[in-house]
Scaffold this motif. Structure first.
Motif, PDB file in Angstrom:
ATOM      1  N   ALA A 201       0.800  -1.229   0.000  1.00  0.00           N
ATOM      2  CA  ALA A 201       0.000   0.000   0.000  1.00  0.00           C
ATOM      3  C   ALA A 201       0.830   1.275   0.000  1.00  0.00           C
ATOM      4  N   GLY A 202       2.144   1.147  -0.058  1.00  0.00           N
ATOM      5  CA  GLY A 202       2.976   2.345  -0.012  1.00  0.00           C
ATOM      6  C   GLY A 202       2.871   3.067   1.308  1.00  0.00           C
ATOM      7  N   ALA A 203       2.514   2.331   2.365  1.00  0.00           N
ATOM      8  CA  ALA A 203       2.317   2.931   3.692  1.00  0.00           C
ATOM      9  C   ALA A 203       3.446   2.518   4.628  1.00  0.00           C
ATOM     10  N   SER A 204       3.723   3.377   5.592  1.00  0.00           N
ATOM     11  CA  SER A 204       4.734   3.060   6.597  1.00  0.00           C
ATOM     12  C   SER A 204       4.090   2.268   7.731  1.00  0.00           C
ATOM     13  N   GLN A 205       4.940   1.674   8.569  1.00  0.00           N
ATOM     14  CA  GLN A 205       4.419   0.919   9.700  1.00  0.00           C
ATOM     15  C   GLN A 205       3.675   1.838  10.667  1.00  0.00           C
ATOM     16  N   PHE A 206       4.165   3.083  10.830  1.00  0.00           N
ATOM     17  CA  PHE A 206       3.481   4.006  11.727  1.00  0.00           C
ATOM     18  C   PHE A 206       2.128   4.413  11.151  1.00  0.00           C
ATOM     19  N   GLU A 207       2.053   4.592   9.834  1.00  0.00           N
ATOM     20  CA  GLU A 207       0.768   4.901   9.210  1.00  0.00           C
ATOM     21  C   GLU A 207      -0.228   3.761   9.434  1.00  0.00           C
ATOM     22  N   TRP A 208       0.281   2.522   9.424  1.00  0.00           N
ATOM     23  CA  TRP A 208      -0.585   1.379   9.730  1.00  0.00           C
ATOM     24  C   TRP A 208      -1.111   1.471  11.154  1.00  0.00           C
ATOM     25  N   ARG A 209      -0.267   1.842  12.095  1.00  0.00           N
ATOM     26  CA  ARG A 209      -0.717   1.992  13.479  1.00  0.00           C
ATOM     27  C   ARG A 209      -1.831   3.018  13.567  1.00  0.00           C
ATOM     28  N   VAL A 210      -1.719   4.108  12.834  1.00  0.00           N
ATOM     29  CA  VAL A 210      -2.758   5.134  12.839  1.00  0.00           C
ATOM     30  C   VAL A 210      -4.044   4.581  12.234  1.00  0.00           C
ATOM     31  N   LEU A 211      -3.917   3.912  11.095  1.00  0.00           N
ATOM     32  CA  LEU A 211      -5.100   3.381  10.420  1.00  0.00           C
ATOM     33  C   LEU A 211      -5.832   2.349  11.261  1.00  0.00           C
ATOM     34  N   VAL A 212      -5.086   1.443  11.902  1.00  0.00           N
ATOM     35  CA  VAL A 212      -5.748   0.386  12.670  1.00  0.00           C
ATOM     36  C   VAL A 212      -6.441   0.963  13.893  1.00  0.00           C
ATOM     37  N   ASN A 213      -5.863   1.977  14.511  1.00  0.00           N
ATOM     38  CA  ASN A 213      -6.516   2.603  15.661  1.00  0.00           C
ATOM     39  C   ASN A 213      -7.752   3.379  15.244  1.00  0.00           C
ATOM     40  N   ALA A 215      -9.595   2.659  12.555  1.00  0.00           N
ATOM     41  CA  ALA A 215     -10.587   1.688  12.088  1.00  0.00           C
ATOM     42  C   ALA A 215     -11.379   1.117  13.245  1.00  0.00           C
ATOM     43  N   GLU A 216     -10.722   0.928  14.376  1.00  0.00           N
ATOM     44  CA  GLU A 216     -11.393   0.364  15.544  1.00  0.00           C
ATOM     45  C   GLU A 216     -12.133   1.423  16.357  1.00  0.00           C
ATOM     46  N   ARG A 217     -11.926   2.693  16.046  1.00  0.00           N
ATOM     47  CA  ARG A 217     -12.538   3.781  16.824  1.00  0.00           C
ATOM     48  C   ARG A 217     -13.070   4.853  15.879  1.00  0.00           C
ATOM     49  N   PRO A 218     -14.210   4.612  15.245  1.00  0.00           N
ATOM     50  CA  PRO A 218     -14.760   5.596  14.307  1.00  0.00           C
ATOM     51  C   PRO A 218     -14.984   6.951  14.970  1.00  0.00           C
ATOM     52  N   ALA A 219     -14.795   8.003  14.188  1.00  0.00           N
ATOM     53  CA  ALA A 219     -15.034   9.382  14.630  1.00  0.00           C
ATOM     54  C   ALA A 219     -14.245   9.732  15.885  1.00  0.00           C
ATOM     55  N   ILE A 220     -12.999   9.308  15.926  1.00  0.00           N
ATOM     56  CA  ILE A 220     -12.162   9.594  17.088  1.00  0.00           C
ATOM     57  C   ILE A 220     -11.578  11.002  16.976  1.00  0.00           C
ATOM     58  N   PRO A 221     -11.513  11.770  18.063  1.00  0.00           N
ATOM     59  CA  PRO A 221     -10.865  13.084  18.007  1.00  0.00           C
ATOM     60  C   PRO A 221      -9.346  12.928  18.032  1.00  0.00           C
ATOM     61  N   PHE A 222      -8.657  13.970  17.629  1.00  0.00           N
ATOM     62  CA  PHE A 222      -7.196  13.934  17.565  1.00  0.00           C
ATOM     63  C   PHE A 222      -6.589  13.594  18.924  1.00  0.00           C
ATOM     64  N   ALA A 223      -7.099  14.227  19.988  1.00  0.00           N
ATOM     65  CA  ALA A 223      -6.552  13.976  21.324  1.00  0.00           C
ATOM     66  C   ALA A 223      -6.709  12.514  21.722  1.00  0.00           C
ATOM     67  N   GLY A 224      -7.831  11.899  21.335  1.00  0.00           N
ATOM     68  CA  GLY A 224      -8.038  10.494  21.654  1.00  0.00           C
ATOM     69  C   GLY A 224      -7.068   9.594  20.922  1.00  0.00           C
ATOM     70  N   LEU A 225      -6.765   9.961  19.680  1.00  0.00           N
ATOM     71  CA  LEU A 225      -5.822   9.165  18.889  1.00  0.00           C
ATOM     72  C   LEU A 225      -4.415   9.283  19.471  1.00  0.00           C
ATOM     73  N   VAL A 226      -4.051  10.477  19.912  1.00  0.00           N
ATOM     74  CA  VAL A 226      -2.755  10.664  20.574  1.00  0.00           C
ATOM     75  C   VAL A 226      -2.654   9.759  21.795  1.00  0.00           C
ATOM     76  N   GLN A 227      -3.719   9.715  22.575  1.00  0.00           N
ATOM     77  CA  GLN A 227      -3.723   8.910  23.807  1.00  0.00           C
ATOM     78  C   GLN A 227      -3.604   7.424  23.503  1.00  0.00           C
ATOM     79  N   ARG A 261     -13.489  15.462  14.171  1.00  0.00           N
ATOM     80  CA  ARG A 261     -13.427  14.005  14.248  1.00  0.00           C
ATOM     81  C   ARG A 261     -12.647  13.447  13.069  1.00  0.00           C
ATOM     82  N   LEU A 262     -12.030  12.298  13.313  1.00  0.00           N
ATOM     83  CA  LEU A 262     -11.211  11.650  12.296  1.00  0.00           C
ATOM     84  C   LEU A 262     -11.843  10.328  11.899  1.00  0.00           C
ATOM     85  N   ASP A 263     -11.919  10.077  10.603  1.00  0.00           N
ATOM     86  CA  ASP A 263     -12.471   8.823  10.098  1.00  0.00           C
ATOM     87  C   ASP A 263     -11.674   8.362   8.889  1.00  0.00           C
ATOM     88  N   LEU A 264     -11.758   7.062   8.622  1.00  0.00           N
ATOM     89  CA  LEU A 264     -11.190   6.529   7.389  1.00  0.00           C
ATOM     90  C   LEU A 264     -12.177   6.757   6.250  1.00  0.00           C
TER      91      LEU A 264
END
Length: 316
Positions: A201-213, A215-227, A261-264
């Motif tokens: 996918a031309g993605a980095s391992q860290f980008e995968w960590r962001v995507l998987v988090n 995907a499991e948490r729709p409409a997550i705010p930025f602060a929640g993703l940081v946490q 909010r952040l979504d895929l």
């Protein structure tokens, strides 16, 4: 607990809870956090250079390719670490292809570091019986062998596509402690995942960590993703910008006036499913040879190590 607060246990949400790699990588991050505190004030400050020094202290001597395989890294990174240690007067070698050894100063420092490492090992394994530790070591060695095969296959694919790569050399690690086995396995898993995600996918391992988090948490705010991911806000912000530019992530305004909010996007979910399938396949290959009862015990033991590692990590 601190780990829950920082999102380390939360990383195992959804399908991740059934995979071994996320547990190994969570342990790697937690142990790195506590190592920064436990080894503070002792050279070398660079964690990877310190691991090289540990390996030389335990093995007495090693060549670059042996260290690369032992540490689950590539030879370029090992060479840079050795150059730093040599500049600091901690390692030496007669000729470029000869084994590296520790200087007298390196030996002295190695003894200091080893005392701390033994204390950390005891804290990490707290609550495990001797038989459980022996079984854990055996299963980690098995996983390392399987992970080495996966890495070799992934690097061979990269090489066939015209990218420079290197295949692992012979294994030289002495399996006497759990901590280095976990570190080496985590590095091998990380290298394999990084190469696979880039190829797929031309993605980095860290980008995968962001995507998987996400995907499991729709409409997550930025602060929640940081946490949940437990990373620097600047790094996460830059990654989100890149993912949004690639059409994988969308930001929406909260109707109540709260944080955005952040979504895929649909494309983001397709990429997530593609990479998730690959992760599941690599997990299946890595656990080949382990009976279901052993796999169940391994997950329980790793979860125990995560709980112990949480208590070792500094509060943030």
């Amino acid at each position: 607990m601190a780990g829950d607060k920082n999102g380390d246990h939360a990383l195992l949400a959804g399908i991740q809870k059934d995979l071994l790699s996320p547990r190994i990588l969570v342990l790697k991050r937690l142990l790195e956090q506590s190592a920064r505190t436990d080894f503070a004030g002792l050279e070398p400050e660079n964690a990877f250079a310190r691991r090289i020094l540990f390996a030389l202290f335990r093995n007495r001597e090693s060549r670059v390719f042996e260290l690369a395989y032992t540490l689950g890294s590539d030879m370029a990174q090992v060479s840079r670490g050795l150059a730093t240690l040599r500049k600091d007067g901690l390692v030496n070698t007669r000729r470029q292809r000869d084994p590296y050894t520790l200087t007298s100063e390196g030996e002295k420092l190695g003894k200091q570091l080893f005392v701390i490492a033994e204390q950390r090992e005891a804290r990490l394994l707290r609550g495990l019986e001797t038989g459980e530790i022996i079984e854990l070591v055996a299963m980690l060695i098995h996983l390392q062998g399987r992970a080495n095969v996966l890495l070799a296959e992934e690097l061979a694919l990269a090489r066939s596509e015209g990218e420079p790569s290197e295949l692992p050399a012979a294994q030289t690690e002495f399996a006497t402690r759990v901590h280095p086995l976990l570190s080496n396995l985590a590095n091998t898993v990380l290298r394999t995942a990084t190469a696979a995600f880039k190829r797929l996918a031309g993605a980095s391992q860290f980008e995968w960590r962001v995507l998987v988090n996400m995907a499991e948490r729709p409409a997550i705010p930025f602060a929640g993703l940081v946490q949940h991911i437990g990373v620097d806000k600047g790094q996460l912000s830059r990654t989100l910008n890149a993912l949004e530019k690639s059409g994988l992530v969308v930001r929406t305004e909260d109707a109540s006036g709260g944080p955005r909010r952040l979504d895929l996007t649909a494309k983001g979910r397709r990429v997530y499913r593609l990479m998730l399938t690959d992760s599941e396949q690599r997990n299946a290959h890595m656990i080949e040879g382990l009976r279901p009862v052993h796999l169940e015990r391994l997950r329980a033991q790793l979860d125990r190590l995560i709980a112990n590692a949480v208590t070792m990590a500094p509060e943030t």
